[in-house]
Scaffold this motif. Structure first.
Motif, PDB file in Angstrom:
ATOM      1  N   THR A   1      -0.946   3.374   0.658  1.00  0.00           N
ATOM      2  CA  THR A   1      -1.789   2.832  -0.403  1.00  0.00           C
ATOM      3  C   THR A   1      -2.458   1.568   0.120  1.00  0.00           C
ATOM      4  OG1 THR A   1      -0.348   1.216  -1.468  1.00  0.00           O
ATOM      5  CG2 THR A   1       0.070   3.538  -1.976  1.00  0.00           C
ATOM      6  N   PRO A   2      -3.480   1.082  -0.584  1.00  0.00           N
ATOM      7  CA  PRO A   2      -4.162  -0.139  -0.136  1.00  0.00           C
ATOM      8  C   PRO A   2      -3.222  -1.356  -0.108  1.00  0.00           C
ATOM      9  CG  PRO A   2      -5.476   1.027  -1.767  1.00  0.00           C
ATOM     10  CD  PRO A   2      -4.160   1.701  -1.747  1.00  0.00           C
ATOM     11  N   PHE A   3      -2.089  -1.273  -0.795  1.00  0.00           N
ATOM     12  CA  PHE A   3      -1.135  -2.389  -0.800  1.00  0.00           C
ATOM     13  C   PHE A   3      -0.022  -2.180   0.220  1.00  0.00           C
ATOM     14  CE2 PHE A   3      -2.764  -2.074  -5.186  1.00  0.00           C
ATOM     15  CZ  PHE A   3      -3.317  -3.334  -5.336  1.00  0.00           C
ATOM     16  N   TYR A   4      -0.163  -1.147   1.027  1.00  0.00           N
ATOM     17  CA  TYR A   4       0.970  -0.732   1.853  1.00  0.00           C
ATOM     18  C   TYR A   4       1.547  -1.852   2.715  1.00  0.00           C
ATOM     19  CZ  TYR A   4       3.934   1.760   5.073  1.00  0.00           C
ATOM     20  OH  TYR A   4       5.007   2.164   5.808  1.00  0.00           O
TER      21      TYR A   4
ATOM     22  N   LEU B   1      -9.959  -5.230  -1.624  1.00  0.00           N
ATOM     23  CA  LEU B   1      -9.467  -6.493  -2.169  1.00  0.00           C
ATOM     24  C   LEU B   1      -7.985  -6.422  -2.547  1.00  0.00           C
ATOM     25  CD1 LEU B   1     -12.514  -7.455  -4.422  1.00  0.00           C
ATOM     26  CD2 LEU B   1     -11.905  -8.352  -2.163  1.00  0.00           C
ATOM     27  N   ALA B   2      -7.378  -5.277  -2.259  1.00  0.00           N
ATOM     28  CA  ALA B   2      -6.007  -5.049  -2.713  1.00  0.00           C
ATOM     29  C   ALA B   2      -5.046  -6.097  -2.160  1.00  0.00           C
ATOM     30  CB  ALA B   2      -5.556  -3.646  -2.322  1.00  0.00           C
ATOM     31  N   GLU B   3      -5.091  -6.306  -0.869  1.00  0.00           N
ATOM     32  CA  GLU B   3      -4.120  -7.223  -0.255  1.00  0.00           C
ATOM     33  C   GLU B   3      -4.322  -8.646  -0.765  1.00  0.00           C
ATOM     34  OE1 GLU B   3      -4.999  -6.130   3.740  1.00  0.00           O
ATOM     35  OE2 GLU B   3      -3.279  -4.746   3.853  1.00  0.00           O
ATOM     36  N   ALA B   4      -5.585  -9.076  -0.868  1.00  0.00           N
ATOM     37  CA  ALA B   4      -5.874 -10.415  -1.369  1.00  0.00           C
ATOM     38  C   ALA B   4      -5.330 -10.570  -2.788  1.00  0.00           C
ATOM     39  CB  ALA B   4      -7.377 -10.666  -1.352  1.00  0.00           C
TER      40      ALA B   4
END
Ligand SMILES: Cc1cc2nc3c(=O)[nH]c(=O)nc-3n(C[C@H](O)[C@H](O)[C@H](O)COP(=O)(O)OP(=O)(O)OC[C@H]3O[C@@H](n4cnc5c(N)ncnc54)[C@H](O)[C@@H]3O)c2cc1C
Lengths: 393, 525
Positions: free
Chosen positions: A12-15, A208-211
């Motif tokens: 996922t983008p937050f992986y 922008l997921a991680e940010a």
């Protein structure tokens, strides 16, 4: 599109953030994505949501988008709820049925804008959605991979968002949608969730997921924020009475054996069915069922003792009348709850039934005939879940 | 005419022969019935039209081969003006070398037919007729339901089952085997004569998107031969063309009190949530009716008139997946005088002529259509009705009507004028191979492709049967499961056209069975 040909399991983008948080490396496959079952300990994660804030990565959830002049009419025919009653920037829980009135899935429908909706579903069903589109002017696509999403749930969640600068978030009503600028773009926040608590879900572009994760966890540090996995979520949803597709019912399209699927009425979801609207899938069959009676009733059981009634048979006197689909000891409600499907005549609130529970301690199996009572609904249902403006815990 | 003061019990969309049959039976039962026909002539695909000044022809169906005699007598069609110009015609399979084969009931002449084939043909006919009789028992009643059959349905099934048992062991296993193989193999098992095999094969697939080697062709053949059970010993030519069938039926219906409005295209079947309440015409007029019965094909009915948005997804999906792409074209030729078919007398030119010299010829013709092309050497079924009926053309002149296989509905590049002209000329050239002076006699010619047939007769795909006749689309699967007993998912909406059990052709049984079903369900149906 999902690059299934390039990788066996997707991230996922937050992986990267999930990976860093996942101390015990307990992963599972959720619709093709690597997803944490637990990050540290299930109990800790559970209590994070009930006392502070828990963050669950819901990016793998199947998301469909419907755009076009007939999008509303299309969904009104697809879903059992009256979609015309769901205003822009509102969300609703719903089910959808096949022509036989059997539940194919449940999910949430988001009214994002004029002629623009999103449906979050348990199972992929694009073929059914496309078949249903015949005769409607609507564009449908799977946007699962195009949107990163987190469930941010628990009493302090509102305060955490305020810390992030989302002024006025406390005024968002349950099932409402709002948007805030984020890093030159936008984050969409809905007051929705699967925990029965005060909580939100956020929807953002993957880049922008991680940010977002980083800012969220920084803002939540003093409010006890922590990542939670699916095991804790399962306890949370059980406590608050939410059904899980694939566990509490077999989606109609997946049921192979005749009679194994269920209607909304048989799942206690009759309130999601609106007959005061144009034709919808299952209408005829459901009208008939309403007239002639259902085969099964869905019940919440308060089970005596503290042994979860997992997979238990349910008896009325000596007669076997049903089985348990979900069971758990619920720490906050301090009750031993079970969801069961029983023969339709046994569903009355207050009725006493018996659960045949088998449990094992050090290879010794014990059979327990536990008394249980049919209860009205969710055992966990705190005012803070609905309270608006949301309280600052 | 439409009488808006009448509260019609039944509105029938479409004045095809099945709509008229249905209307008559319902009126006889005491219901007030209105038939709305989009075209300015009655009878649907059972039609006659003047295609060039003073030349008229049956513009779609051209042989009467299977009109159910009970229906004809119930409606009193003879006294309503239906007359045959010729009946019990022979079929002549044209041979390149002019040694044509004539098929006349059980008798075969010419074409180098052998005694073995003659004998085999008699036995073959006997067996086919037996099978047809068995099927006929299921044709004049509703098909049983796929699941949860009630007593009536079980009786129908039992009758079919019992009927199969009564066939005897050999015939029964033959039927079960034949139904699933193809006409090519059956022909190879039975006969040597190429012309015979070709002619029989043609009958098994006319109107369908199938070649001799396609499954379902044996059923197609039995379907075609149903006429034998109904007393036809060969095709008949209707006086005045096939339109006269529609006219006679309309007269019969009017005599029973049915109102008929021509030129009234229904644009919408009105539905109140899940019950049909009437129709809206193209001009905006709303006509209410307790029941709506559609003689239009199932796709037209649901796609256009009901709207797929107004039915549940499962039904919409079935409508969508129904197979009904026509593959037969019609060619009409106005002739200055009778052409000379090599080896045929004038009397013989009045018979049914077929161009299907070998099974491989047909199969090759079919191959093209699989890939969206028209046949370069098509198979044909030719009628020159003016030999029997002088009213169709000016004195001494003639009209020829040809059913041409294969002309796919979805032609690659579309049926534009250029493609139509090329195909028309190709067909004429091919006929001229058997009638060398044909081209000198042509006054005018008209080609109707499946697309033209669709436009003219409002039949989706221009399909002969309003939906392929194949094992997955017959009996309880016709037109699709859930609508197989003339009733539909929309309360108060029924279907009565060829797309329903038993199927198409100018037979009348779909209309008859639909009426019976409505009557059985009672006033509140
Ligand atoms: C090329 C070809 C050759 C054929 N040859 C033969 C043959 O030789 N012998 C034979 O027996 N059969 C033949 N057939 C088959 C036969 O013509 C049909 O199966 C039969 O006529 C169908 O009858 P029906 O009443 O069910 O439908 P139709 O005759 O199609 O009637 C339906 C009617 O509904 C009307 N309608 C549709 N939509 C609307 C609307 N919205 N509003 C109002 N009216 C509407 C149409 O205009 C039409 O009149 C042939 C078919 C084709 C295509």
């Amino acid at each position: 599109m999902i690059p299934h040909d390039e990788t066996m399991i997707l991230e996922t983008p937050f992986y990267s953030r999930c990976l860093a948080a996942c101390e015990i490396n307990l992963w599972e496959d959720w619709k093709g994505y690597r997803s944490a079952q637990a990050y540290t300990s299930v109990e800790q994660e559970y209590f994070a949501v009930r006392s502070n804030t828990g963050v669950f990565d819901i990016s793998p959830m199947i998301k469909y988008r419907f755009i076009g002049p007939d999008a509303g009419a299309y969904l009104n025919r697809l879903l059992t709820r009256d979609i015309s009653k769901i205003a822009i920037d509102r969300v609703a829980y719903t089910v959808w049925c096949d022509d036989e009135g059997q539940v194919m899935d449940d999910g949430t429908i988001f009214h994002l804008g004029e002629n623009d909706y999103r449906l979050c579903a348990y199972a992929r069903c694009l073929d059914w959605l496309m078949w249903s589109a015949e005769g409607f002017d609507v564009t449908i696509f799977d946007e699962t991979a195009d949107i990163a999403a987190l469930a941010v749930q628990g009493p302090t969640s509102c305060a955490v968002f305020k810390n992030m600068g989302f002024t006025g978030i406390e005024n968002l009503k349950p099932f409402g949608i709002t948007r805030y600028p984020f890093e030159g773009s936008e984050v969409m926040i809905s007051r929705t969730g699967f925990t029965g608590d005060l909580g939100y879900e956020i929807w953002i572009e993957p880049a922008l997921a991680e940010a977002f994760w980083d800012q969220l966890f920084a803002a939540g540090k003093l409010r006890g924020i922590r990542a939670i996995g699916s095991a804790a979520l399962d306890m949370l949803r059980t406590e608050t009475g939410f059904l899980q597709a694939g566990v509490d019912f077999v989606p109609a399209e997946e049921a192979i054996r005749n009679g194994r699927s269920r209607s909304p009425f048989e799942l206690g979801l009759g309130w999601l069915v609106s007959f005061d609207k144009p034709v919808f899938n299952g209408r005829k069959a459901l009208l008939k069922e309403k007239k002639e009676g259902s085969r099964y009733a869905f019940v919440y059981l308060d089970v005596e003792g503290n042994k979860p009634a997992e997979h238990a048979f349910i008896y009325a006197g000596n007669k076997e009348v049903g089985t348990v689909t979900t069971a758990a000891w619920c720490p906050t409600a301090k009750s031993n709850i079970a969801f069961a499907q029983v023969d339709a005549k046994y569903g009355k609130v207050g009725q006493e039934l018996v659960a045949e529970i088998y449990y094992e301690r050090e290879l010794k199996w014990t059979r327990l005939m536990a008394k249980c009572t049919v209860v009205e609904g969710a055992v966990f249902n705190p005012p803070r879940k609905r309270q608006t403006p949301a309280a600052d815990f | 005419m439409i009488n808006l003061d009448k509260n019609y019990d039944v509105i029938i969309v479409g004045g095809g022969h099945n709509g008229l049959v249905c209307a008559s039976y319902l009126a006889k039962d005491g219901r007030s019935v209105l038939v709305l026909e989009a075209n300015n002539s009655i009878g649907g695909a059972s039609a006659t039209s003047e295609f060039v000044d003073q030349f008229s022809v049956s513009s779609c169906a051209h042989w009467l081969i299977q009109l159910n005699p009970d229906i004809a007598s119930d409606m009193g069609l003879n006294s309503q003006g239906l007359e045959m110009a010729a009946r019990d015609l022979k079929t002549i399979a044209l041979a390149e070398d002019a040694d044509h084969l004539t098929i006349d009931g059980d008798n075969l002449e010419g074409g180098g037919i052998s005694d073995e084939d003659r004998k085999a043909y008699i036995a073959f006919n006997k067996q086919m007729l037996k099978f047809c009789k068995l099927l006929a028992g299921a044709f004049n009643r509703r098909a049983p339901k796929l699941v949860e059959g009630n007593l009536t349905d079980r009786l129908t099934l039992a009758k079919l089952g019992l009927g199969m048992k009564m066939l005897g062991k050999d015939d029964m296993s033959d039927l079960m085997r034949l139904a699933l193989i193809n006409i090519y193999d059956v022909m190879e098992e039975n006969f040597d004569n190429e012309l015979l095999k070709g002619a029989i094969s043609l009958d098994s697939l006319l109107g369908s998107h199938m070649g001799p080697r396609s499954p379902n062709t044996v059923y197609g053949y039995l379907y075609r031969r149903m006429g034998d059970v109904f007393g036809y010993k060969g095709p008949a030519v209707v006086k005045g063309g096939m339109g006269a069938v529609g006219e006679a039926m309309a007269n019969a219906a009017r005599a029973k009190g049915v109102d008929i409005q021509l030129g009234a295209a229904v644009s919408k079947i009105n539905i109140d949530v899940d019950r049909a309440t009437g129709v809206t015409l193209a001009d905006g007029t709303v006509v209410n009716g307790a029941l709506v019965v559609s003689n239009a094909d199932p796709k037209t009915t649901f796609n256009k008139l009901v709207g797929l948005a107004n039915i549940e997804t499962g039904v919409a999906r079935r409508v969508k997946t129904m197979r009904m792409k026509g593959d037969a074209a019609k060619l009409h030729i106005a002739l200055d005088s009778l052409p000379n078919f090599t080896g045929l007398t004038e009397q013989q030119m009045g018979q049914r002529l077929v161009i299907a010299p070998t099974m491989n010829y047909i199969e090759t013709a079919f191959n093209a259509s699989k890939y969206g092309e028209y046949s370069k050497a098509p198979a044909m079924d030719i009628s020159i009705p003016s030999v029997h009926d002088a009213s169709l053309a000016p004195d001494g002149k003639h009209v020829m009507s040809v059913i041409v296989q294969y002309a796919p509905y979805e032609l690659a590049g579309g049926w534009n004028d250029e493609h139509k002209e090329a195909f028309k000329n190709l067909v004429i050239d091919r006929i001229a191979d058997f009638a060398p002076d044909l081209k000198d006699k042509i006054v005018a010619a008209q080609l109707l492709t499946p697309v033209d047939i669709e436009e003219r007769f409002h039949i989706h795909g221009g399909h002969w049967h309003h939906g392929e006749i194949s094992l997955d689309q017959i009996l309880m699967m016709r037109p699709f499961p859930g609508a197989s007993q003339y009733g539909t998912a929309v309360d108060g909406l029924y279907l009565c056209g060829a797309g329903n059990h038993p199927g198409g052709g100018v037979m009348g049984l779909a209309g008859h069975n639909a009426a019976k079903e409505i009557i059985n369900r009672g006033k509140s149906a």
